[in-house]
Structure formats: structure tokens, C-alpha cells
Design a protein around this motif. Sequence first.
Motif, mmCIF file in Angstrom:
data_model
loop_
_atom_site.group_PDB
_atom_site.id
_atom_site.type_symbol
_atom_site.label_atom_id
_atom_site.label_comp_id
_atom_site.label_asym_id
_atom_site.label_seq_id
_atom_site.Cartn_x
_atom_site.Cartn_y
_atom_site.Cartn_z
ATOM 1 N N MET A 1 -10.333 18.884 26.227
ATOM 2 C CA MET A 1 -9.931 20.166 26.814
ATOM 3 C C MET A 1 -11.003 21.203 26.534
ATOM 4 O O MET A 1 -11.495 21.307 25.423
ATOM 5 C CB MET A 1 -8.593 20.621 26.216
ATOM 6 N N ASN A 2 -11.401 21.955 27.551
ATOM 7 C CA ASN A 2 -12.479 22.916 27.343
ATOM 8 C C ASN A 2 -12.068 24.351 27.599
ATOM 9 O O ASN A 2 -12.880 25.255 27.517
ATOM 10 C CB ASN A 2 -13.682 22.559 28.227
ATOM 11 N N GLY A 3 -10.786 24.601 27.891
ATOM 12 C CA GLY A 3 -10.340 25.961 28.108
ATOM 13 C C GLY A 3 -10.697 26.512 29.461
ATOM 14 O O GLY A 3 -10.445 27.661 29.755
ATOM 15 N N VAL A 4 -11.307 25.708 30.326
ATOM 16 C CA VAL A 4 -11.696 26.128 31.664
ATOM 17 C C VAL A 4 -11.068 25.155 32.654
ATOM 18 O O VAL A 4 -11.332 23.964 32.601
ATOM 19 C CB VAL A 4 -13.227 26.137 31.839
ATOM 20 N N GLU A 5 -10.252 25.665 33.541
ATOM 21 C CA GLU A 5 -9.565 24.794 34.476
ATOM 22 C C GLU A 5 -9.940 25.136 35.909
ATOM 23 O O GLU A 5 -10.167 26.287 36.259
ATOM 24 C CB GLU A 5 -8.042 24.936 34.317
ATOM 25 N N GLY A 6 -9.998 24.106 36.721
ATOM 26 C CA GLY A 6 -10.178 24.311 38.154
ATOM 27 C C GLY A 6 -11.519 24.851 38.558
ATOM 28 O O GLY A 6 -11.638 25.518 39.571
ATOM 29 N N VAL A 7 -12.573 24.564 37.777
ATOM 30 C CA VAL A 7 -13.867 25.160 38.102
ATOM 31 C C VAL A 7 -14.758 24.222 38.907
ATOM 32 O O VAL A 7 -15.792 24.644 39.407
ATOM 33 C CB VAL A 7 -14.615 25.574 36.809
ATOM 34 N N ASP A 9 -15.852 22.153 41.932
ATOM 35 C CA ASP A 9 -15.694 21.834 43.353
ATOM 36 C C ASP A 9 -16.721 20.787 43.768
ATOM 37 O O ASP A 9 -17.048 20.642 44.938
ATOM 38 C CB ASP A 9 -15.836 23.096 44.203
ATOM 39 N N GLY A 10 -17.247 20.048 42.800
ATOM 40 C CA GLY A 10 -18.207 19.001 43.063
ATOM 41 C C GLY A 10 -19.596 19.305 42.565
ATOM 42 O O GLY A 10 -20.389 18.381 42.337
ATOM 43 N N TRP A 11 -19.931 20.575 42.401
ATOM 44 C CA TRP A 11 -21.287 20.936 42.018
ATOM 45 C C TRP A 11 -21.635 20.470 40.606
ATOM 46 O O TRP A 11 -22.754 20.004 40.362
ATOM 47 C CB TRP A 11 -21.504 22.446 42.130
ATOM 48 N N SER A 12 -20.682 20.568 39.668
ATOM 49 C CA SER A 12 -21.003 20.191 38.293
ATOM 50 C C SER A 12 -21.180 18.686 38.159
ATOM 51 O O SER A 12 -22.071 18.223 37.435
ATOM 52 C CB SER A 12 -19.929 20.701 37.324
ATOM 53 N N GLY A 13 -20.350 17.910 38.847
ATOM 54 C CA GLY A 13 -20.509 16.459 38.793
ATOM 55 C C GLY A 13 -21.811 15.999 39.396
ATOM 56 O O GLY A 13 -22.488 15.103 38.856
ATOM 57 N N ALA A 14 -22.190 16.596 40.518
ATOM 58 C CA ALA A 14 -23.453 16.230 41.158
ATOM 59 C C ALA A 14 -24.632 16.604 40.271
ATOM 60 O O ALA A 14 -25.599 15.833 40.137
ATOM 61 C CB ALA A 14 -23.563 16.919 42.515
ATOM 62 N N ALA A 15 -24.562 17.778 39.652
ATOM 63 C CA ALA A 15 -25.653 18.203 38.777
ATOM 64 C C ALA A 15 -25.749 17.311 37.550
ATOM 65 O O ALA A 15 -26.854 16.947 37.108
ATOM 66 C CB ALA A 15 -25.451 19.656 38.362
ATOM 67 N N LEU A 16 -24.600 16.937 36.979
ATOM 68 C CA LEU A 16 -24.611 16.047 35.822
ATOM 69 C C LEU A 16 -25.251 14.709 36.191
ATOM 70 O O LEU A 16 -26.061 14.157 35.429
ATOM 71 C CB LEU A 16 -23.195 15.832 35.313
ATOM 72 N N GLY A 17 -24.910 14.193 37.359
ATOM 73 C CA GLY A 17 -25.517 12.946 37.800
ATOM 74 C C GLY A 17 -27.022 13.050 37.925
ATOM 75 O O GLY A 17 -27.755 12.112 37.575
ATOM 76 N N ALA A 18 -27.510 14.203 38.399
ATOM 77 C CA ALA A 18 -28.953 14.397 38.539
ATOM 78 C C ALA A 18 -29.645 14.427 37.178
ATOM 79 O O ALA A 18 -30.705 13.811 36.987
ATOM 80 C CB ALA A 18 -29.229 15.687 39.306
ATOM 81 N N LEU A 361 -20.056 29.260 24.702
ATOM 82 C CA LEU A 361 -19.009 30.029 25.394
ATOM 83 C C LEU A 361 -17.873 29.129 25.854
ATOM 84 O O LEU A 361 -16.702 29.527 25.824
ATOM 85 C CB LEU A 361 -19.615 30.779 26.574
ATOM 86 N N LEU A 362 -18.190 27.912 26.301
ATOM 87 C CA LEU A 362 -17.129 26.982 26.683
ATOM 88 C C LEU A 362 -16.260 26.640 25.485
ATOM 89 O O LEU A 362 -15.034 26.485 25.614
ATOM 90 C CB LEU A 362 -17.726 25.706 27.279
ATOM 91 N N LYS A 363 -16.855 26.499 24.310
ATOM 92 C CA LYS A 363 -16.068 26.266 23.115
ATOM 93 C C LYS A 363 -15.150 27.465 22.837
ATOM 94 O O LYS A 363 -13.954 27.307 22.555
ATOM 95 C CB LYS A 363 -16.993 26.027 21.915
ATOM 96 N N LEU A 364 -15.705 28.663 22.910
ATOM 97 C CA LEU A 364 -14.919 29.863 22.640
ATOM 98 C C LEU A 364 -13.838 30.077 23.691
ATOM 99 O O LEU A 364 -12.817 30.710 23.415
ATOM 100 C CB LEU A 364 -15.842 31.080 22.568
ATOM 101 N N ALA A 437 -20.761 18.094 31.472
ATOM 102 C CA ALA A 437 -19.831 17.023 31.115
ATOM 103 C C ALA A 437 -18.484 17.582 30.692
ATOM 104 O O ALA A 437 -17.426 16.980 30.964
ATOM 105 C CB ALA A 437 -20.433 16.167 29.995
ATOM 106 N N ALA A 438 -18.501 18.739 30.041
ATOM 107 C CA ALA A 438 -17.235 19.376 29.667
ATOM 108 C C ALA A 438 -16.468 19.832 30.906
ATOM 109 O O ALA A 438 -15.249 19.674 31.004
ATOM 110 C CB ALA A 438 -17.494 20.550 28.726
ATOM 111 N N LEU A 439 -17.181 20.424 31.868
ATOM 112 C CA LEU A 439 -16.516 20.892 33.084
ATOM 113 C C LEU A 439 -15.914 19.734 33.874
ATOM 114 O O LEU A 439 -14.861 19.887 34.499
ATOM 115 C CB LEU A 439 -17.511 21.654 33.964
ATOM 116 N N THR A 440 -16.562 18.584 33.860
ATOM 117 C CA THR A 440 -16.071 17.445 34.638
ATOM 118 C C THR A 440 -15.030 16.630 33.864
ATOM 119 O O THR A 440 -14.450 15.691 34.428
ATOM 120 C CB THR A 440 -17.231 16.510 35.024
ATOM 121 N N GLY A 441 -14.799 16.955 32.606
ATOM 122 C CA GLY A 441 -13.822 16.222 31.814
ATOM 123 C C GLY A 441 -14.365 14.996 31.129
ATOM 124 O O GLY A 441 -13.612 14.253 30.492
#
Length: 448
Positions: A1-7, A9-18, A361-364, A437-441
Motif C-alpha cells: 500500500m502506498n497511500g496513493v490510489e487511482g493514479v 492510467d497506464g503511463w507508470s507501467g509503461a515507464a517502469l517497463g522502459a 513523498l510516496l512513503k509520507l 513500481a509503488a504506483l503500479t502495485g
Amino acid sequence: MNGVEGVDDGWSGAALGAVLGRVTVGLGEVGARFPLSADPATGRWTTTRRGSWTGGFWAGLLWLRARHTGSATDRTAAEACTARLTDWTGADTATRGLILWYGTALAPDSAPARRLRDHAARTCLTAYDPELGLVPWGAAFGGPRELARADAVPGLVPLLASAGPHGGKAAMSHLYRHLDLCLGTGAGAGSGADEPVPGQDEAPAPAPLRATAWRHDPRTGWHPLTDPPPGWSRGRAWLLLAVADALTLPGGAAGTAPTTGTASSAGVAGSAEAAGNGGAASTAGADRTTGTTEDHAQLRAAARRLGAPLDTTSPPAGATPEAITPESTTRAGAPLVPPADEAHPGGPVDTSAAAITAVALLKLASLPGGEDCGRRAVAVLRRLVTAHLSGSDGSGGSGNRRPPSGMLLDGCHDATTGTAVRHELVWGDFFLALGLAALTGLVDLRDV
């Protein structure tokens, strides 16, 4: 759990893959060596044999890749890289926190990594100096041993805290001593920092750091150094990350639920005053009771002074953070990607400092009152991905050349010496990947 939900829309997963794709390419190039920085035009890595202070970030990237792919081969590569960090357990350096925490924390189900982490925690605890109230910078990289530096805190706080009650006390003392020195009087509660405005999603104006490095003289106490400079933005980011770790890691230095302690929690201002007067180091920090309400209040206030939009008001027991929506943006305030030296806003930026800050900040954001931290973190990560991450078409970065895909460009290793000032940096890649990775779970930031 990172305290950020619903963020996402595909951009974070694609960037993580890159980014992780870039790790695969890099591994084929560097072999058993450790990457440090890469040329922004060619993507060619400068490497080290033993990893220096950055080796744990390469191991951490390999563990992230293994999680992402689920490949046994990738896991084997991560295990092998982590094993090559073993010699650092006995090195005389406080950067063992960076090397051996981040090189093992993403491998909770690896028995060899767990044994290495436990051994590292014990050896770092033996290096704790109760007279100084910290683990000294050390002599492994040359120069004076009895230094305190902002980059000696991250990683070492959770690593020490994992060594049991005595480790937790040493971790808190180590953290508070550095906050005392770097932030100065009022680093904790009652600092007089501006209170947050409800709904405000911009970063507060951070308090200037007195210095990011200090030298201890047995006769005259602590003295500030000018290298790294006081405006070193990565130093600020390192301190914020350590504070976030102390507040959020389960079983960490202050990461347990706050309780009213009976032991006195010595004021940050008091020891800062002693240090500022050149007096001998106070040992009060070592007597702190971990996880007390006082600790949490002081650390939340310190996070605020370091630039986190964290509500400093003590939340009610059992309160939970509100969901953070992807539409949240930041208004005027501190730049999303800071200059490498805050005293020179027209100089090179440092995307690695921004990535470290985003993870902090994601931790906080998981704390009550941390909603705006989550908004800020998402905005920082979006900016890094859209403006500084090289794409398959050669986009990204501030230059005009076409770099390989998946590089976080515009990192600044050392602005003072002009070393790798617009480069890909392995620790920048790591913290960008960790935040994504935190944003994508894929990762729970409470574990790392």
C-alpha cells in the motif's frame, strides 16, 4: 500500500517497463561490474568493480526486474549481484546503508540476501559511536573519518533499526544528530514552519540547510564543511527519505504506531544549539524511546521543513489517509525537478534528487495528513517520465541528441567538480523505478 490510489492510467507501467528494459540492456553491457553513470548521448556506462556507494542500487534494480518479469533467470542475476556486495559489510563507511539496505530490501524471500542484511545491520551497529551520537562517515573512501553527511543517513536508518531495540535507538540517534546539524535549531516540533493550508497541494518553501556535511573535532565539536554545498538538493532529498523511513517502515526507528513514551525525547533544538556553539557532541539522541508521540511530531515537522507538504497536526488515532486522484497537480512552489545546487537555480538540474524525493513523498502519503505528499509525488514522477526519460524515439532529456530508450537523463552527480552533470545515474534510475513500481502495485514501500 502506498497511500496513493487511482493514479495509474497506464503511463507508470509503461515507464517502469522502459526503465527495467534499460536494466536488461545494461546488464549485458556491464557484466559483473557495477554501473555508476551513463553518457547521455550513447548510453555507455561508466562502471566500478566493487560498486562503490552505488552498488546496492544496481542490485535493487535487478531485484525489481525479477519481480516485474517473474523470471527465475532474472532472480538468479539479482542474487548473484547482491552476493557481490558482501565485502562491504566490513567497510568503514556509513554508506553501507545505501549499499546493503537497498541491495537487499527488495529480496524478502531470499535467504542469502536476508543473512547479508542481518549481518550488515549488526556490523553497522558496532560502528555506532555513542559519544558522537551517530555512525561516522568513515574512512573507506579516504579523507577524515569523523564526518556527518546527509548521504550517510538514508538506508542506514532502516538497516540499524532492523538490528533490534538497540539498533532502533542507534537509528534514531543517527537520524536526529544529522537533522540537528543540517537543519539546525527547530528541526523538530515547534519549528515555526508555515502550517499547511487545507487542500494545498504545492510543496512548502523548504528551510535552508545550514550545511550538508560536518567535521567533528574532539576539542571544539562540529564544524560545517562546504563540500557538498549547503544547497545540495540531493542532500535535502536524502534527509527527507530517511525521515520518511523512520515514520513509515514497520518496526523501524519510529515507524511503529505512536505511543506516549515515558522517556524524555531530547529536543532537536537543544543538541543543535550545542553543536552550533562548537561544544562536544551530546549523547541525548541515544536515549530516545523509539516510536513515541514526541518522535512522530518532531519527524513530521522535520519533513515539513525539508519541503514535504505534510500536515504537521497530530492525526487522530486510527485515522487513514484520503485517496489521491490522478487529476491532482501542483501549483506554484518548489520546482518538481530541483537544481543540483539550490544556490544556483540556473545551473544543472538533478533528476536523481527529484526521484529520491518522490519516493520519500510516496512513503509520507501513507500517513494521515499525507494526501498532498502523494499528489506532489505523482506530479514529480510524471514530470520525470514526460520530460527526462528517454523514449524509443530518442525523446527525453535536455540535449538534442537521441539517447537509448529508458534512461533517466539530466542527473547531476557532482555540480561542483563538473562530474556527470547531465547524465543517467544508477541511483536515479533506481528511485524512479521504485516510485513507479509503488504506483503500479509491484512494491509496497513500507518494506523498502
